[in-house]
Design an enzyme around this catalytic site. Structure first.
Site, PDB file in Angstrom:
ATOM      1  N   ASP A 105      44.223  60.178  55.776  1.00  0.00           N
ATOM      2  CA  ASP A 105      43.282  59.132  56.235  1.00  0.00           C
ATOM      3  C   ASP A 105      41.804  59.419  55.970  1.00  0.00           C
ATOM      4  OD1 ASP A 105      45.716  58.293  57.150  1.00  0.00           O
ATOM      5  OD2 ASP A 105      45.153  58.128  59.258  1.00  0.00           O
ATOM      6  N   GLU A 161      45.538  54.914  57.093  1.00  0.00           N
ATOM      7  CA  GLU A 161      45.962  54.135  58.261  1.00  0.00           C
ATOM      8  C   GLU A 161      45.494  52.696  58.065  1.00  0.00           C
ATOM      9  OE1 GLU A 161      44.602  55.557  62.085  1.00  0.00           O
ATOM     10  OE2 GLU A 161      45.314  53.758  63.098  1.00  0.00           O
ATOM     11  N   LYS A 167      50.212  53.737  56.233  1.00  0.00           N
ATOM     12  CA  LYS A 167      50.911  53.903  57.508  1.00  0.00           C
ATOM     13  C   LYS A 167      50.284  53.010  58.583  1.00  0.00           C
ATOM     14  CE  LYS A 167      48.335  58.146  58.747  1.00  0.00           C
ATOM     15  NZ  LYS A 167      47.718  57.679  59.958  1.00  0.00           N
ATOM     16  N   LYS A 219      49.580  56.273  63.801  1.00  0.00           N
ATOM     17  CA  LYS A 219      48.813  57.508  63.694  1.00  0.00           C
ATOM     18  C   LYS A 219      49.592  58.549  62.897  1.00  0.00           C
ATOM     19  CE  LYS A 219      45.689  55.594  66.260  1.00  0.00           C
ATOM     20  NZ  LYS A 219      44.651  54.815  65.539  1.00  0.00           N
ATOM     21  N   VAL A 269      41.622  63.562  58.563  1.00  0.00           N
ATOM     22  CA  VAL A 269      40.989  63.189  59.833  1.00  0.00           C
ATOM     23  C   VAL A 269      41.882  62.194  60.598  1.00  0.00           C
ATOM     24  CG1 VAL A 269      38.683  63.540  58.933  1.00  0.00           C
ATOM     25  CG2 VAL A 269      39.684  61.269  58.777  1.00  0.00           C
ATOM     26  N   THR A 270      41.696  62.141  61.923  1.00  0.00           N
ATOM     27  CA  THR A 270      40.970  63.113  62.711  1.00  0.00           C
ATOM     28  C   THR A 270      41.969  64.159  63.211  1.00  0.00           C
ATOM     29  OG1 THR A 270      41.222  61.920  64.833  1.00  0.00           O
ATOM     30  CG2 THR A 270      39.285  61.389  63.519  1.00  0.00           C
ATOM     31  N   CYS A 318      45.387  61.530  63.972  1.00  0.00           N
ATOM     32  CA  CYS A 318      46.384  61.364  62.910  1.00  0.00           C
ATOM     33  C   CYS A 318      46.883  62.685  62.329  1.00  0.00           C
ATOM     34  CB  CYS A 318      45.836  60.448  61.829  1.00  0.00           C
ATOM     35  SG  CYS A 318      45.618  58.775  62.469  1.00  0.00           S
ATOM     36  N   GLN A 359      51.813  79.643  70.962  1.00  0.00           N
ATOM     37  CA  GLN A 359      53.237  79.890  71.239  1.00  0.00           C
ATOM     38  C   GLN A 359      54.003  80.236  69.969  1.00  0.00           C
ATOM     39  OE1 GLN A 359      55.082  77.388  74.358  1.00  0.00           O
ATOM     40  NE2 GLN A 359      53.317  76.043  74.081  1.00  0.00           N
TER      41      GLN A 359
HETATM   42  N1  TIU Z   1      43.297  58.668  61.191  1.00  0.00           N
HETATM   43  C1  TIU Z   1      43.048  58.720  62.493  1.00  0.00           C
HETATM   44  O1  TIU Z   1      42.923  59.783  63.074  1.00  0.00           O
HETATM   45  N2  TIU Z   1      42.895  57.510  63.157  1.00  0.00           N
HETATM   46  C2  TIU Z   1      42.143  57.346  64.288  1.00  0.00           C
HETATM   47  O2  TIU Z   1      42.101  56.256  64.849  1.00  0.00           O
HETATM   48  N3  TIU Z   1      41.466  58.432  64.731  1.00  0.00           N
HETATM   49  C3  TIU Z   1      40.594  58.490  65.776  1.00  0.00           C
HETATM   50  O3  TIU Z   1      40.167  59.608  66.099  1.00  0.00           O
HETATM   51  N4  TIU Z   1      40.219  57.406  66.396  1.00  0.00           N
END
Ligand code: TIU
Length: 222
Positions: A24, A72, A129, A132, A157-158, A162, A202
């Site tokens: 993403d 996304e 996709k 997430k 990210v993030t 995701c 862990q």
């Molecule tokens: N790709 C992804 O992480 N989508 C999000 O909406 N991330 C946020 O941190 N909002």
């Protein structure tokens, strides 16, 4: 087999059965003037990941590793956008609406696409996709399975949204993930730290965490 310095212990991989997955890296999350910034986020925290990811991408391409990009987003008619995702946040301008870079998280729109610095090359699969996680409602698992991929090198990210969701999904499907910490980013520094810690805690409950430099060194030797 190549071996990368990582936590909780070294990550061993074969570039033939390991894919690079870049999650993403879309303009709407990462670029100034996009949806992420319009929500009040500091996109520089995400942009830090672009240059190191670019180096990893170059090296993976040169080595002939499978490179997969995810985005996304939703269909133009929003038929795959669940109502809870549409209304969550009570935003004035949200997913599907006209945003600063045209319709927000809608396929085919400018802001939905991957940043120029990490543009996919012809032949590199792009997984669109709706959720997430990269495995939910996509053909990613069969694509990896058909190509004999067992491990994933993860950037994007993030980190806590995701990236973490996709790593957890991958782990449950039997894939080993190494998350490159300088190639992932969060709008929230405390979430960056916590979500990387959760992966490697862990004994590596969800996978491994390492840095791009040891990965590049290991790939050069492989
Ligand atoms: N790709 C992804 O992480 N989508 C999000 O909406 N991330 C946020 O941190 N909002």
């Amino acid at each position: 087999m190549a071996s990368v310095l990582a936590e909780p212990y070294e990550f061993e991989f074969d570039p033939r059965s390991c894919a690079l997955m870049i999650i993403d890296m879309q303009r709407d999350f990462v670029d100034p003037g996009g949806f992420g910034e319009a929500l009040g986020n500091d996109v520089s925290l995400l942009r830090k990941a672009i240059a190191p990811t670019g180096k990893v991408l170059d090296a993976a391409r040169k080595k002939g590793m499978l490179v997969i990009h995810t985005r996304e987003g939703h269909r133009q008619d929003l038929s795959d956008l669940p109502d809870n995702k549409k209304v969550r946040g009570r935003l004035e301008t949200g997913i599907g609406d006209q945003g600063p870079m045209r319709r927000i998280l809608v396929r085919g729109e400018y802001g939905h696409d991957i940043v120029d610095e990490l543009k996919p090359e012809p032949g590199e699969p792009i997984v669109d996709k709706p959720g997430k996680g990269a495995f939910y409602a996509t053909d990613l698992d069969s694509m990896l399975h058909n190509r004999g991929i067992k491990q994933l090198m993860v950037c994007g990210v993030t980190t806590e949204v995701c990236v973490n969701t996709s790593v957890r999904e991958a782990n449950d499907r039997g894939y080993d993930c190494l998350v490159l910490e300088d190639c992932v980013g969060s709008y929230f520094p405390e979430f960056q730290t916590a979500s990387l810690n959760m992966i490697k805690a862990q004994g590596g409950i969800f996978g491994w965490v390492g840095k791009s430099k040891p990965f590049l060194d290991a790939l050069a030797k492989a």
